[in-house]
Motif scaffolding. Sequence first.
Motif, short mmCIF file in Angstrom:
data_model
loop_
_atom_site.label_atom_id
_atom_site.label_comp_id
_atom_site.label_asym_id
_atom_site.label_seq_id
_atom_site.Cartn_x
_atom_site.Cartn_y
_atom_site.Cartn_z
N SER A 7 0.87 -1.10 0.09
CA SER A 7 -0.05 0.08 0.03
C SER A 7 0.86 1.22 0.03
O SER A 7 2.11 1.19 0.37
CB SER A 7 -0.90 -0.08 1.22
OG SER A 7 -0.13 0.31 2.40
N PRO A 8 0.35 2.20 -0.26
CA PRO A 8 1.13 3.67 -0.33
C PRO A 8 1.32 4.02 1.17
O PRO A 8 0.65 3.38 1.99
CB PRO A 8 -0.06 4.68 -0.64
CG PRO A 8 -0.85 3.81 -1.74
CD PRO A 8 -0.85 2.44 -1.21
N THR A 9 2.34 4.73 1.54
CA THR A 9 2.88 4.95 2.99
C THR A 9 1.74 5.81 3.70
O THR A 9 1.52 5.47 4.75
CB THR A 9 4.10 5.88 2.96
OG1 THR A 9 3.73 6.99 2.08
CG2 THR A 9 5.21 4.98 2.35
N ASP A 10 0.95 6.49 3.04
CA ASP A 10 -0.05 7.05 3.50
C ASP A 10 -1.46 6.43 3.93
O ASP A 10 -2.47 6.88 4.75
CB ASP A 10 -0.80 8.38 2.77
CG ASP A 10 -1.25 8.08 1.49
OD1 ASP A 10 -0.90 7.08 0.90
OD2 ASP A 10 -1.84 8.84 0.81
N ARG A 11 -1.12 5.09 3.61
CA ARG A 11 -2.48 3.98 3.99
C ARG A 11 -1.85 3.10 4.63
O ARG A 11 -2.11 1.82 4.82
CB ARG A 11 -3.11 3.70 2.65
CG ARG A 11 -3.65 4.81 2.00
CD ARG A 11 -4.82 4.50 0.98
NE ARG A 11 -5.65 3.70 1.42
CZ ARG A 11 -6.57 2.69 0.81
NH1 ARG A 11 -6.43 2.68 -0.37
NH2 ARG A 11 -7.59 2.22 1.44
N ALA A 12 -0.90 3.26 5.46
CA ALA A 12 -0.22 2.23 6.39
C ALA A 12 -1.21 1.55 7.23
O ALA A 12 -1.06 0.20 7.60
CB ALA A 12 0.92 2.66 7.16
N SER A 13 -2.01 2.08 7.87
CA SER A 13 -2.88 1.57 8.65
C SER A 13 -3.96 0.72 8.23
O SER A 13 -4.49 -0.48 8.52
CB SER A 13 -3.90 2.61 9.59
OG SER A 13 -4.72 3.62 8.39
N TRP A 14 -4.44 0.92 6.80
CA TRP A 14 -5.04 0.02 6.13
C TRP A 14 -4.08 -1.51 5.94
O TRP A 14 -4.95 -2.52 6.00
CB TRP A 14 -5.50 0.34 4.64
CG TRP A 14 -5.99 -0.62 3.82
CD1 TRP A 14 -7.51 -1.03 3.71
CD2 TRP A 14 -5.29 -1.50 2.97
NE1 TRP A 14 -7.52 -1.88 2.77
CE2 TRP A 14 -6.33 -2.15 2.41
CE3 TRP A 14 -4.11 -1.59 2.45
CZ2 TRP A 14 -5.97 -3.23 1.29
CZ3 TRP A 14 -3.70 -2.50 1.60
CH2 TRP A 14 -4.68 -3.39 1.13
N ALA A 15 -2.79 -1.12 5.39
CA ALA A 15 -2.16 -2.36 5.43
C ALA A 15 -1.93 -3.06 6.45
O ALA A 15 -2.17 -4.24 6.61
CB ALA A 15 -0.70 -2.07 4.99
N ASP A 16 -1.90 -2.51 7.80
CA ASP A 16 -2.00 -3.24 9.18
C ASP A 16 -3.00 -3.96 9.39
O ASP A 16 -3.35 -5.03 9.70
CB ASP A 16 -1.79 -2.23 10.24
CG ASP A 16 -0.19 -1.87 10.35
OD1 ASP A 16 0.63 -2.29 9.67
OD2 ASP A 16 -0.08 -0.61 10.94
N GLY A 17 -4.27 -3.30 8.97
CA GLY A 17 -5.59 -4.06 9.20
C GLY A 17 -5.74 -5.10 8.10
O GLY A 17 -6.27 -6.18 8.59
N ALA A 18 -5.40 -4.92 6.94
CA ALA A 18 -5.64 -6.05 6.08
C ALA A 18 -4.76 -7.12 6.49
O ALA A 18 -5.06 -8.54 6.41
CB ALA A 18 -5.03 -5.70 4.70
N LEU A 19 -3.42 -7.05 6.94
CA LEU A 19 -2.63 -8.17 7.55
C LEU A 19 -3.45 -9.09 8.76
O LEU A 19 -3.35 -10.15 8.77
CB LEU A 19 -1.12 -7.70 7.81
CG LEU A 19 -0.21 -7.31 6.80
CD1 LEU A 19 1.00 -6.66 7.25
CD2 LEU A 19 0.11 -8.65 6.06
N ALA A 20 -3.89 -8.26 9.56
CA ALA A 20 -4.48 -8.59 10.92
C ALA A 20 -5.68 -9.57 10.37
O ALA A 20 -5.79 -10.65 10.82
CB ALA A 20 -4.72 -7.57 11.71
N HIS A 21 -6.54 -8.91 9.48
CA HIS A 21 -7.61 -9.53 8.99
C HIS A 21 -7.18 -10.87 8.12
O HIS A 21 -7.75 -12.08 8.37
CB HIS A 21 -8.41 -9.04 8.13
CG HIS A 21 -9.54 -9.34 7.47
ND1 HIS A 21 -10.64 -9.73 8.32
CD2 HIS A 21 -10.00 -10.01 6.24
CE1 HIS A 21 -11.66 -10.29 7.45
NE2 HIS A 21 -11.27 -10.20 6.39
N ALA A 22 -6.09 -10.81 7.35
CA ALA A 22 -5.59 -11.95 6.65
C ALA A 22 -5.03 -13.24 7.66
O ALA A 22 -5.49 -14.46 7.28
CB ALA A 22 -4.54 -11.84 5.79
N LEU A 23 -4.48 -12.67 8.78
CA LEU A 23 -4.08 -13.80 9.52
C LEU A 23 -5.44 -14.26 10.37
O LEU A 23 -5.41 -15.69 10.52
CB LEU A 23 -3.30 -13.05 10.89
CG LEU A 23 -3.01 -13.94 11.88
CD1 LEU A 23 -1.97 -15.00 11.41
CD2 LEU A 23 -2.10 -13.15 13.15
#
Length: 196
Positions: A7-23
Motif C-alpha cells: 500500500s502507499p505509505t499514507d495508507r499504512a493503517s489499512w495495510a496493518d488492518g489487512a494483515l491482521a484480517h488475513a491472519l
Amino acid sequence: MYTFVDSPTDRASWADGALAHALELQRPMIDRFPATSPSELRNLPVDLDDMLRRSLRYPDGAEGAQVPAVYGPRGAAHLLAQLSTLDMFADTAATRMARDATFVYRTDATDRAETLFDRVVAQIRDKNDDISVLSAAGPPGVPDARCFEVITAYSEGASCALLYDTYVAEIRTKTLTGAHQATSAQYLIFQATDTD
C-alpha cells in the motif's frame, strides 16, 4: 505462512488492518494442518499428483529460480495476486497450479482447459497503460500456443500460453527467443508425460 500486502505509505493503517484480517482468516486453515515435527518437514511430499513433473524445471542455480511448488486454487490466487485468479480457477474447474520455470494449470476437461487458456491469454494481454503487449508468432511446431512481447519503460520480456489437453502452461521469460524455447520444451514435456 506467507502474507503480502502492498500500500502507499499514507495508507499504512489499512495495510496493518489487512494483515491482521488475513491472519484471522488463515488461522482456522492453519489449525487444520496435521502437526508435523520440524525435523520431518523436509520429508513432506511436494508433488502428490505429478504436477511438477509436467512443468519445465529451472536449471540448478538459475537466476530468478523459485522454489518449485504445487498450489490449489486459493494458494495460486494468493501467489499470483490478481483479483480474477480465484474466479478463473472456479470458472474453469482448475484444481492445481505447479510453479517452477513455467506455470502449469490443470482442469478436469478439455473444454474447460480451452476456457482457462483464453483467460490466461487475456491476463497476459491485460496490463497497465504503461505496459505494451504486442502479439508475436508462436514457436514453430507447437500448436495451440500464443506468444506476446511485454515492454515497459524499464524492461522487456515475453510471455506465451500453451494449451495441451486438460493442461494450460504459462511461460514468462526475458526474450521472445527464450519464450519460444521454453514453450517448445514445455510442449515436449506434456507429450512425454502423456506416454508414461
